[in-house]
Design a protein around this motif. Structure first.
Motif, PDB file in Angstrom:
ATOM      1  N   ARG A  27       3.712  55.338 -49.173  1.00  0.00           N
ATOM      2  CA  ARG A  27       2.987  55.463 -47.909  1.00  0.00           C
ATOM      3  C   ARG A  27       2.581  54.129 -47.301  1.00  0.00           C
ATOM      4  N   ASN A  28       2.334  53.103 -48.126  1.00  0.00           N
ATOM      5  CA  ASN A  28       1.799  51.857 -47.595  1.00  0.00           C
ATOM      6  C   ASN A  28       2.859  50.908 -47.048  1.00  0.00           C
ATOM      7  N   TYR A  29       4.103  51.174 -47.343  1.00  0.00           N
ATOM      8  CA  TYR A  29       5.192  50.330 -46.844  1.00  0.00           C
ATOM      9  C   TYR A  29       5.437  50.673 -45.382  1.00  0.00           C
ATOM     10  N   PRO A  30       5.450  49.685 -44.480  1.00  0.00           N
ATOM     11  CA  PRO A  30       5.563  49.985 -43.051  1.00  0.00           C
ATOM     12  C   PRO A  30       6.920  50.595 -42.674  1.00  0.00           C
ATOM     13  N   VAL A  31       6.860  51.708 -41.967  1.00  0.00           N
ATOM     14  CA  VAL A  31       8.058  52.346 -41.412  1.00  0.00           C
ATOM     15  C   VAL A  31       7.776  52.647 -39.938  1.00  0.00           C
ATOM     16  N   ILE A  32       8.587  52.061 -39.069  1.00  0.00           N
ATOM     17  CA  ILE A  32       8.446  52.290 -37.633  1.00  0.00           C
ATOM     18  C   ILE A  32       9.762  52.844 -37.092  1.00  0.00           C
ATOM     19  N   VAL A  33       9.750  53.265 -35.850  1.00  0.00           N
ATOM     20  CA  VAL A  33      10.955  53.835 -35.248  1.00  0.00           C
ATOM     21  C   VAL A  33      11.166  53.220 -33.875  1.00  0.00           C
ATOM     22  N   ARG A  34      12.425  52.947 -33.542  1.00  0.00           N
ATOM     23  CA  ARG A  34      12.760  52.513 -32.179  1.00  0.00           C
ATOM     24  C   ARG A  34      13.339  53.705 -31.436  1.00  0.00           C
TER      25      ARG A  34
END
Length: 333
Positions: free
Chosen positions: A214-221
């Motif tokens: 959960r703490n690892y950053p995951v973003i979306v374009r």
């Protein structure tokens, strides 16, 4: 819109489990310098390390999760463990500048490079144009295999030393094809309704999270609009993203536009995508990144101060001038 006078481009920003020193992000921009096997090269090590000084976050160019999903023949990839060695050299070089670096995971779907694509695939058998040709409609088992490709790519991203992941769901590539009612005519679990059309992205994010935690950053374009009636728009995207945020799958969104069809916006002016980013931001708690010809410090500061977006991503000027970020961060207009 609330004005927050204390915020500007210099203000630190938290995305997932990391804090950026400022809100200047290097947007993912293709280098067309990958090897025929999809490996990063010495060019990438030098290119990214040269531009990393002073930047809050770098996002590496489109990195293919499948050898059958490269966007261009000279794309880089992360579809085998062997790809991680050179990518680790890239991240190590950027980390010497104390700059975090994300990978952008992608699959071209019906817009995969014909020169290196054995079988063109898409949610529905609808071509992008004549040059790409007609894709085959994905079966459920093939969709599940693609989700596994993303999961393994996430594992390799960590092996390669990336600090986070951006999932490419924009510009008409595979995930965008699933999201849009223009390109997704399925009537099974992966189509039909908004929930169906977003299922591939949701399942992909869940698979990635199974590797990253959960703490690892995951973003979306995303592409906020398809520039056509009946296609995606900012309001539709806001509902999709709000649901994914509520499920704990997303730490941020990078708002671009277009690419699903061979349609160009009528007017590409500074900040032309900013209204869509601002509209989407009203519905979310996670950071929203604006992109699109935001090339001056005063403009970037105003965007952040006025709460239109939380960060600004810049691409082309950094290709032309590797010191652009330092000049922009240091320049108080």
């Amino acid at each position: 819109m609330t004005t927050t006078t204390s915020l500007n481009l210099d203000t630190p920003l938290t995305i997932g489990g990391i804090e950026l020193r400022n809100r200047f992000i290097m947007a993912p921009m293709q280098q067309y310098k990958g090897s025929p096997e999809g490996y990063a090269t010495e060019h990438h090590v030098q290119h990214y390390s040269r531009r990393a000084k002073g930047i809050g976050l770098m996002i590496v160019e489109s990195t293919a999760v499948s050898d059958n999903g490269r966007l261009w023949p000279n794309d880089i990839g992360i579809y085998s463990d062997r790809h991680t060695e050179m990518l680790k050299r890239v991240t190590d070089a950027v980390h010497t500048r104390d700059t975090p670096i994300f990978v952008q995971l992608s699959h071209g779907g019906r817009k995969s490079a014909p020169e290196v694509t054995d079988r063109l695939i898409a949610p529905s058998a609808i071509p992008y144009d004549e040059s790409y040709g007609k894709p085959a409609e994905l079966s459920i088992s093939e969709i599940e295999a693609l989700i596994e490709d993303y999961r393994m790519a996430a594992r390799r991203s960590i092996m390669a030393g990336f600090d986070g992941i951006e999932v490419h769901a924009a510009h008409g590539f595979l995930i965008h094809q699933f999201l849009s009612p223009i390109s997704n005519l399925r009537n099974d679990a992966y189509g039909g309704t908004r929930l169906g059309r977003m299922k591939f992205l949701k399942d992909t994010l869940a698979a990635i999270r199974s590797e990253t935690g959960r703490n690892y950053p995951v973003i979306v374009r995303i592409s906020s609009t398809d520039y056509i009636d009946g296609g995606l728009n900012p309001q539709e995207h806001a509902m999709i993203l709000k649901s994914l945020e509520a499920d704990g799958l997303l730490d941020g969104v990078d708002v671009s536009s277009g690419g699903l069809l061979p349609i160009q916006p009528a007017d590409i002016h500074p900040g032309y995508q900013l209204p869509d980013a601002a509209a989407i931001k009203q519905h979310l708690q996670i950071p929203v990144i604006a992109v699109g010809k935001i090339y001056t410090r005063s403009f970037a500061d105003r965007i952040i101060r006025d709460g239109l977006a939380d960060a600004v991503a810049i691409g082309q000027p950094l290709l032309e001038d590797p010191d652009f970020a330092q000049k922009m961060i240091g320049l108080k207009e």
